[in-house]
Design an enzyme around this catalytic site. Sequence first.
Site, PDB file in Angstrom:
ATOM      1  N   LYS A  32      -6.875   3.863   8.204  1.00 15.30           N
ATOM      2  CA  LYS A  32      -5.923   4.806   7.624  1.00 15.30           C
ATOM      3  C   LYS A  32      -6.500   6.218   7.567  1.00 15.30           C
ATOM      4  O   LYS A  32      -5.813   7.202   7.877  1.00 15.30           O
ATOM      5  CB  LYS A  32      -5.516   4.326   6.237  1.00 15.30           C
ATOM      6  N   SER A  51       0.807  -1.223   0.000  1.00 16.10           N
ATOM      7  CA  SER A  51       0.000   0.000   0.000  1.00 16.10           C
ATOM      8  C   SER A  51       0.835   1.265   0.000  1.00 16.10           C
ATOM      9  O   SER A  51       0.287   2.357  -0.139  1.00 16.10           O
ATOM     10  CB  SER A  51      -0.932   0.002   1.219  1.00 16.10           C
TER      11      SER A  51
END
Length: 802
Positions: A717, A674
């Site tokens: 996140k 990611s």
Amino acid sequence: MTETRNLPLLPLKNTVLLPHVAMPVSVGRPASVAAVEAALASEEKLLAAFAQRDVSVDGPQQSDLFSIGTLAVIKRMARSVDSLELILQGTERIELVELQQTTPFLKATVASRPVPAAAEDVRSEALERDLLELAGRIQRLVQPELQVDLRQFAAAADDPMQFLYTLAAISSLDFPKVQAILEAPTRHEAMTLLHEALTHEYQVLSLQKEIAAHAHTEIGKEQREYMLRQQMRAIQQELGEGRPEEAEVAELRERFEKADLPEHVRKEADRELQRLQGLPPAAPDYQVTRTHLELVLELPWSALTDDDLDLDRARRVLDEDHFGIEDVKERIIEQLAVLKLNPQAKAPILCFVGPPGVGKTSLGQSIARALGRRFERMSLGGMHDEAELRGHRRTYIGAMPGRIIQAIRRAEVRNPLLMLDEVDKLGRDFRGDPASALLEILDPAQNHEFRDNYLDLPFDLSQVFFITTANTTDTIPRPLLDRTELLRLSGYSDEEKVEIARRYLLPRRREQTGLSESQFVVPDETLAAVIRRYTREAGVRELERMLGRLARKVAVRFAQGKLDPVTVRPDDLPELLGPERFFLEQLRDRLEPGVATGLAWTEAGGDVLYVEAILLPEGEQLTLTGQLGSVMQESARAARSYVLSRAADFGIEPPKAGVHLHVPAGAIPKDGPSAGVTILAALASLYSGLPVRGDTAMTGEITLTGLVLPVGGIKDKVLAAHRAGLRHVILPEENRKDLPELSERVRSEMEFIFARRAEDVLRAAIPGLAGRPASSAETPTRAASATMDPRSSKMSPAPPVP
């Protein structure tokens, strides 16, 4: 002059004839019988008696005999079927000079070897007295009732050696020791050898007597207890009470008759009762069988609690105990609705996965209260023995049922809510794999006949509401994970933490410290300051600890007599909690070229990380530091290759230099795909000399062809970016569907830019970077103004970013 004689020789096995001692001897060998016959035919009836060195030799020669023996007189002889029974009287010590003949019997020349008389000295006199004392102690140990005056006997002996030989003969010494005494050349040496032998004999006899006395005491105690038991039984029979063990079996039988047991359990219990009745109470199996039967009685084979199927009440209870987590609450309401329509439906098996401190364990208690079920909890963290779940077999000492059956026994119903905490931290070693045992326990198709090793009877676990908790699913075996329904609990936003602190944490801390609501006041702005400056976590555990410190500081004031109410302001926090632990300067409001802000997921929730890149003066290699995993290193190489291959499209002229890419903090391992778009932005910024926007964070996987692929942990996140004050987030287009998991307030304060290709990321992250115009399909969009139903994954269209 030494006198020599030719005499028949009698070899002795395992024994020694001493001078001045009479000894019975049984003679059976033909040569020995012939020697006795020859001695009896003579007038003096003398024999030379010598001990054999090796008792296994039947026809001894001179080398097989000791050289020192005893001259013996046959005092008495009696014949039996196959032997002669003699009584020999030793007269003097002799030496074997030469063996004259071996057939039909042994005949030898022997010489007289008396022990020479020696002058008496103090040492010999002391040794003789000690010998007398030692012999007396041995005599009192062996025959305490026999009174013998050994001193008088020693004084009456004609030969000084007579007493020593007699004492050695009656002391039951070993054959080699007696032979050594016979061979002693002087009286002093003979006394020394005898003293050593008698000392050893005395020590052995003393220890033997001590052991015998202890054994006798134990036997006496057991006999006494046996007599007392017999008397007690006689008294009980007179009173009509019967034997105690019979009363226990009768009581167990009566309890089984009253218990509501399944038929197969009752048949097994009757068989065990019959076996118990035939066992004595002292038998090892008696207590094991009795304990097993008591466990069978205590288990709730048919006891159930009725579920409270009031959906409105259940929703109210869940809202009272927990703020947010609407997905989990909705799942419980759905289960209640199913049970209301189908009471025979099997209980679900849920797995709460989330960072520490988000309320996974306490949520299980709330679900039990909403359902009206009993609650039991057990921690699986560090468990490495399969028998702790399945139980030990009754053949082992200290065997006990497994923790599943013990939890059911404590709950006293067959359908409790059983929470299995920390399922991701199960151990595994040579004792078995507990995760494999859970495969049966957590499978509704198998656990209706779960067999505990100790219980050894099928028990129905299908109506138990199992809830497992974990911080991550990476360490949970795939077959076990497949049996559970995953419900993810993400971290809380700052606003949610303020609400949780006001509703739950502050009242709990006030109650623990004995403060009232008016005495200890913490406004919302103070709570927000504590959250931002003193905690940086996904859950609320550290926040509760900080509130506990505030409450204790205020409690000290009231305990010292200051009764004025205390309102904690943000400016009071440094005095009460110390210096601020987290600072906003970590956000790097102004980024240097080559630095980009990324988002990462950890077991403790989301986190913000920075990717830094610099040019090296020489070389073209790519240097990676910061404990990057293999997947993250591959993402860095792919991002660099893409930037270099498309440099002309972005108006970049890459320098002929190497690149060093670093991801702080270097002590923490990092991995995963990611960070691809973050590394892409950092490298593009480095090559172009243009900085990345300081208010923008990003996440997503990059490919060599420039595609931006979706990643996981979006909610955690985004919450991390929100906590850090970052209001622009670049996400993959495929992750648009994950935004409904966020609260309306967080979505309204954030701007989301969705990217399909790398060009979309660079255009949004690096203002002023040249590039091709984006197609309509690749245009990033803003989600700040998008309206979203929190219970739906659909999103209304949003206008494109200008």
